[in-house]
Write an enzyme that holds these catalytic residues in place. Structure first.
Site, PDB file in Angstrom:
ATOM      1  N   ILE A 284       0.896  -1.292  -0.010  1.00  0.00           N
ATOM      2  CA  ILE A 284       0.022   0.133   0.087  1.00  0.00           C
ATOM      3  C   ILE A 284       0.981   1.320   0.148  1.00  0.00           C
ATOM      4  CG2 ILE A 284      -1.889  -1.153   1.166  1.00  0.00           C
ATOM      5  CD1 ILE A 284      -0.988   0.239   3.701  1.00  0.00           C
TER       6      ILE A 284
ATOM      7  N   ASP B 136      -4.336  -3.692  -1.091  1.00  0.00           N
ATOM      8  CA  ASP B 136      -4.615  -3.531   0.290  1.00  0.00           C
ATOM      9  C   ASP B 136      -5.263  -4.876   0.771  1.00  0.00           C
ATOM     10  OD1 ASP B 136      -5.762  -3.073   2.721  1.00  0.00           O
ATOM     11  OD2 ASP B 136      -6.869  -1.146   2.288  1.00  0.00           O
TER      12      ASP B 136
ATOM     13  N   TYR C 194       1.310  -9.335  18.213  1.00  0.00           N
ATOM     14  CA  TYR C 194       2.067  -9.978  16.798  1.00  0.00           C
ATOM     15  C   TYR C 194       2.104 -11.335  17.361  1.00  0.00           C
ATOM     16  CZ  TYR C 194       6.138 -10.705  13.651  1.00  0.00           C
ATOM     17  OH  TYR C 194       6.888 -11.277  12.511  1.00  0.00           O
TER      18      TYR C 194
ATOM     19  N   ILE D 135      15.797 -12.000  11.496  1.00  0.00           N
ATOM     20  CA  ILE D 135      16.093 -11.862  10.022  1.00  0.00           C
ATOM     21  C   ILE D 135      16.951 -10.702   9.999  1.00  0.00           C
ATOM     22  CG2 ILE D 135      15.771 -11.924   7.762  1.00  0.00           C
ATOM     23  CD1 ILE D 135      14.887 -14.365   9.238  1.00  0.00           C
TER      24      ILE D 135
END
Length: 373
Positions: A89, A106, A195, A225
């Site tokens: 987006i 979206d 999360y 990461i």
């Protein structure tokens, strides 16, 4: 003709009234297009097997994040530039926009996302749209919408159109009551961040859709990461990226975690390789929907010592962020990824020394590093 008009008028009156005579609106109900069916636990996947000349058509959602751009580059090399569509987006940088197909998507707009899948004949979908740990805690309603409602849209569309769906999970899917060293694939999961909760939800919903509708759902739990191609994005493990930028720019690094906070980590090339490997793995080789993957495990202090081999004058201080520290203390210290190594041959290439060398080879044009070398 009068009879037809009368029938039409009667039909409209019937639809606009309930059994009690009260007017009720007709509410459109969204449902997935496949016929709901029970799928045996040992059923094979319902996805297409692709030949070399018939590559998958790929859509990556949330593609401007740390992993999406790198994944698009890897997949375009393998399947052809025009077969991999990056979406987000946000407005992409010029180098991303001109490197291959990019569209606005979206994930909260179900109709638009469905049109993209249909119009572009998508067969593989990588769903990277999510708010990370610390960012999610700062805006729980937005994290709930993006991480959970967006996932539901993707699951319905993937099931309806028979897609092979990849959704990443995370070390954040575990909590303080999970075994921490090592953490196995299957154990108690009670995360304490939105999360983490949303990722456990994604794992279970993906598994449910696999057994309920035959959805080809595949998922990896990523460790932290590390990449040279992107700036830190607000995650709890992003200190391990920030230290390299600060070492080069200022020679000073302030860490928001305690020096002995040990977490599993992985260089981005290993992460992308694992993602492609699990997507290409034969269906019969996979014994579960979600796998741990791991490469190394280190603390901020250990990483700083390795970085100081390249920038000896690097000054490291610690100013603990209580929110991020609490999150890190609830996460695994080390991943058990033996099932991934057994089932589809996962093998990492980067340990800590190789990681640091590689990061500085990309970022290290600074004179301090040249002198150190």
């Amino acid at each position: 003709m009068p009879m037809v008009r009368n029938l039409g008028r009667a039909g409209r009156q019937l639809l606009q009234s309930s059994g009690c005579g009260c007017g009720v609106p007709i509410v459109p109900v969204r449902c997935i297009g496949v016929s709901p069916r029970q799928v045996a636990s040992d059923a094979s996947f319902h996805s297409v097997t692709f030949s070399e000349s018939d590559h998958p058509r790929v859509l990556i959602t949330g593609g401007l994040g740390q992993l999406g751009v790198g994944l698009a580059k890897l997949l375009r090399k393998r399947f052809g530039k025009n077969n991999v569509i990056l979406s987000d987006i946000r407005k992409p940088a010029d180098n991303v926009f001109y490197s291959g197909p990019f569209i606005f998507a979206d994930i909260l707009d179900y109709k638009n996302l469905r049109e993209i899948v249909v119009n572009n004949r998508i067969t593989w979908l990588f769903h990277y749209s999510a708010l990370l740990s610390a960012v999610g805690e700062a805006n729980v309603p937005l994290a709930r919408a993006v991480n959970i409602t967006g996932l539901h849209n993707v699951l319905d569309i993937a099931a309806e159109h028979n897609l092979r769906l990849f959704v990443p999970s995370t070390i954040g899917a575990f909590g303080p009551t999970s075994p921490r060293d090592p953490t196995p694939d299957l154990c108690i999961q009670r995360p304490r961040t939105i999360y983490g909760v949303s990722k456990v939800h994604a794992e279970l919903m993906g598994e449910y859709y696999h057994y309920r509708y035959g959805l080809d759902f595949r998922c990896l739990r990523y460790p932290g990461i590390i990449s040279a191609d992107s700036q830190p994005g607000g995650g709890t493990t992003d200190y391990a990226v920030q230290i390299f930028h600060d070492a080069i720019k200022t020679g000073k690094f302030k860490c928001y975690l305690k020096p002995d906070t040990r977490l599993p980590m992985m260089y981005i090339d290993d992460c992308l390789k694992a993602t492609l490997e699990v997507m290409e793995a034969p269906a019969e080789s996979l014994t579960m929907r979600t796998y741990n993957i791991n490469a190394m495990s280190f603390s901020p202090e250990e990483l700083a010592q390795e970085v100081q081999k390249y920038v000896p004058e690097l000054q490291v201080t610690y100013s603990v962020d209580q929110v991020k520290q609490a999150i890190a203390d609830s996460w695994p210290m080390n991943f058990d990824d033996s099932n991934a190594r057994r089932d589809w041959g996962w093998k990492h290439e980067y340990d800590l020394p190789e990681l640091v060398t590689t990061m500085f080879s990309y970022l290290g044009s600074d004179s301090r590093i040249a002198q150190a070398n």
